[in-house]
Design a protein around this motif. Sequence first.
Motif, PDB file in Angstrom:
ATOM      1  N   ASP A  27      55.612  54.045  49.418  1.00 47.26           N
ATOM      2  CA  ASP A  27      56.272  53.635  50.664  1.00 47.26           C
ATOM      3  C   ASP A  27      56.664  54.842  51.517  1.00 47.26           C
ATOM      4  N   ALA A  28      57.111  55.922  50.865  1.00 45.97           N
ATOM      5  CA  ALA A  28      57.565  57.101  51.622  1.00 45.97           C
ATOM      6  C   ALA A  28      56.387  57.711  52.379  1.00 45.97           C
ATOM      7  N   GLN A  29      55.231  57.759  51.721  1.00 48.60           N
ATOM      8  CA  GLN A  29      54.036  58.303  52.380  1.00 48.60           C
ATOM      9  C   GLN A  29      53.671  57.441  53.602  1.00 48.60           C
ATOM     10  N   ALA A  30      53.697  56.118  53.429  1.00 48.49           N
ATOM     11  CA  ALA A  30      53.338  55.222  54.542  1.00 48.49           C
ATOM     12  C   ALA A  30      54.322  55.383  55.705  1.00 48.49           C
ATOM     13  N   THR A  31      55.606  55.529  55.400  1.00 50.15           N
ATOM     14  CA  THR A  31      56.613  55.698  56.454  1.00 50.15           C
ATOM     15  C   THR A  31      56.368  57.003  57.215  1.00 50.15           C
ATOM     16  N   ALA A  32      56.057  58.057  56.471  1.00 52.26           N
ATOM     17  CA  ALA A  32      55.821  59.365  57.124  1.00 52.26           C
ATOM     18  C   ALA A  32      54.564  59.308  57.996  1.00 52.26           C
ATOM     19  N   LEU A  33      53.541  58.609  57.533  1.00 46.90           N
ATOM     20  CA  LEU A  33      52.301  58.520  58.320  1.00 46.90           C
ATOM     21  C   LEU A  33      52.515  57.673  59.572  1.00 46.90           C
ATOM     22  N   HIS A  34      53.305  56.630  59.432  1.00 50.52           N
ATOM     23  CA  HIS A  34      53.629  55.783  60.593  1.00 50.52           C
ATOM     24  C   HIS A  34      54.363  56.610  61.646  1.00 50.52           C
ATOM     25  N   ARG A  35      55.329  57.408  61.211  1.00 53.49           N
ATOM     26  CA  ARG A  35      56.080  58.271  62.148  1.00 53.49           C
ATOM     27  C   ARG A  35      55.127  59.247  62.846  1.00 53.49           C
ATOM     28  N   ALA A  36      54.223  59.832  62.054  1.00 49.23           N
ATOM     29  CA  ALA A  36      53.272  60.807  62.628  1.00 49.23           C
ATOM     30  C   ALA A  36      52.358  60.120  63.648  1.00 49.23           C
ATOM     31  N   LEU A  37      51.995  58.872  63.375  1.00 46.58           N
ATOM     32  CA  LEU A  37      51.146  58.126  64.320  1.00 46.58           C
ATOM     33  C   LEU A  37      51.890  57.909  65.635  1.00 46.58           C
ATOM     34  N   LEU A  38      53.137  57.459  65.551  1.00 50.49           N
ATOM     35  CA  LEU A  38      53.904  57.190  66.778  1.00 50.49           C
ATOM     36  C   LEU A  38      54.123  58.474  67.581  1.00 50.49           C
ATOM     37  N   ASP A  39      54.274  59.579  66.889  1.00 47.49           N
ATOM     38  CA  ASP A  39      54.538  60.855  67.575  1.00 47.49           C
ATOM     39  C   ASP A  39      53.277  61.467  68.182  1.00 47.49           C
ATOM     40  N   ASN A  40      52.119  61.148  67.639  1.00 47.36           N
ATOM     41  CA  ASN A  40      50.893  61.872  68.019  1.00 47.36           C
ATOM     42  C   ASN A  40      49.762  61.000  68.571  1.00 47.36           C
ATOM     43  N   GLY A  41      49.913  59.701  68.554  1.00 49.37           N
ATOM     44  CA  GLY A  41      48.872  58.809  69.114  1.00 49.37           C
ATOM     45  C   GLY A  41      47.703  58.576  68.171  1.00 49.37           C
ATOM     46  N   ILE A  42      47.223  59.638  67.555  1.00 46.18           N
ATOM     47  CA  ILE A  42      46.207  59.481  66.494  1.00 46.18           C
ATOM     48  C   ILE A  42      46.557  60.463  65.376  1.00 46.18           C
ATOM     49  N   ILE A  43      46.277  60.048  64.136  1.00 42.88           N
ATOM     50  CA  ILE A  43      46.415  61.009  63.026  1.00 42.88           C
ATOM     51  C   ILE A  43      45.102  61.058  62.256  1.00 42.88           C
ATOM     52  N   VAL A  44      44.738  62.275  61.905  1.00 41.71           N
ATOM     53  CA  VAL A  44      43.526  62.513  61.113  1.00 41.71           C
ATOM     54  C   VAL A  44      44.006  62.810  59.703  1.00 41.71           C
ATOM     55  N   ILE A  45      43.818  61.865  58.821  1.00 40.69           N
ATOM     56  CA  ILE A  45      44.292  62.040  57.443  1.00 40.69           C
ATOM     57  C   ILE A  45      43.108  62.653  56.682  1.00 40.69           C
ATOM     58  N   ARG A  46      43.278  63.905  56.308  1.00 40.91           N
ATOM     59  CA  ARG A  46      42.155  64.664  55.733  1.00 40.91           C
ATOM     60  C   ARG A  46      41.886  64.282  54.286  1.00 40.91           C
ATOM     61  N   ASP A  47      40.624  64.403  53.919  1.00 41.81           N
ATOM     62  CA  ASP A  47      40.208  64.456  52.521  1.00 41.81           C
ATOM     63  C   ASP A  47      40.550  63.197  51.728  1.00 41.81           C
ATOM     64  N   GLN A  48      40.182  62.051  52.286  1.00 42.34           N
ATOM     65  CA  GLN A  48      40.482  60.781  51.611  1.00 42.34           C
ATOM     66  C   GLN A  48      39.290  60.309  50.777  1.00 42.34           C
TER      67      GLN A  48
END
Length: 283
Positions: A27-48
Amino acid sequence: MDLTVNRLSDVLGAEVIGADLSRQDDDAQATALHRALLDNGIIVIRDQHIAPDDHIAFSKRFGELSVHVLTDFQLPGYPEITCISNKRENGKAIGIADAGRHWHSDQAYERIPAMGSLLHAQEIPPEGGDTLFCNMYAVLEAMPESLRSRIEGKYAVFNYQREYNRLKSGNADRKALTPEQIARTTGATHPIIRTHPETGRKALYVSEGHTEYIKGMEDEEGEALLQELFAFSKRPEFIYRHVWQPHDLIFWDNRCTMHNAVPYNPAHTRHMYRTTIIGDVPV
Ligand code: SIN
């Protein structure tokens, strides 16, 4: 959890290093990624290095998933995943090779358009096949008052079939839409300036690919105004060009960005999986 978020350009986009979307319960990872999305418009999550089930489970954290209207291009066994690919099996296209080759925000032609989309690179060409992203908050904020005052309070009509038929004329794998597909894509009307439901910020919401006309201005003046908006929004200062790396997964916010897939040499393979999260009625 140890995530690093690095901005990718002055205008939008960030890369996230250290995430692992196969940790479905994190859950903590998802919350942090959601915040990064709202702040940056797009997020590139590397190496999945994740399975389709992980891709779907992560996407579902943010809302119900949409099943793309072109059902022939689903990943077998995973209706929520659309293949964007130029691969063929037994002579048949398994994905949409020319998806998104125009500026658009996903499913703007639906009454409830997409909140976000997640595109996961399975195989990328050695060069080309980049994706352009445009920050529509920045477009609106930089717009001269003389242009902005002409769109305040106005609505636009969005259309899927017009652009589908244009692409179909150059791609034999795009079949004529079935009556069911036509019924699902009759178009929608949305405000030209929309307020993001989570950030409260205002963004321009028109795009060359899907906006057909401005309501009440179905004439030359309306068309000229739309062309002015398209030209303004495509200025380089609003755009980030993503050059894909192996195993990138991009999560973009359709409520404040639009995107455009750049063609590539079809002798090379480009194979991607995409999910789409249903959002809200734009206001
Ligand atoms: C899309 O519009 O979803 C396709 C984007 C891409 O293939 O780069």
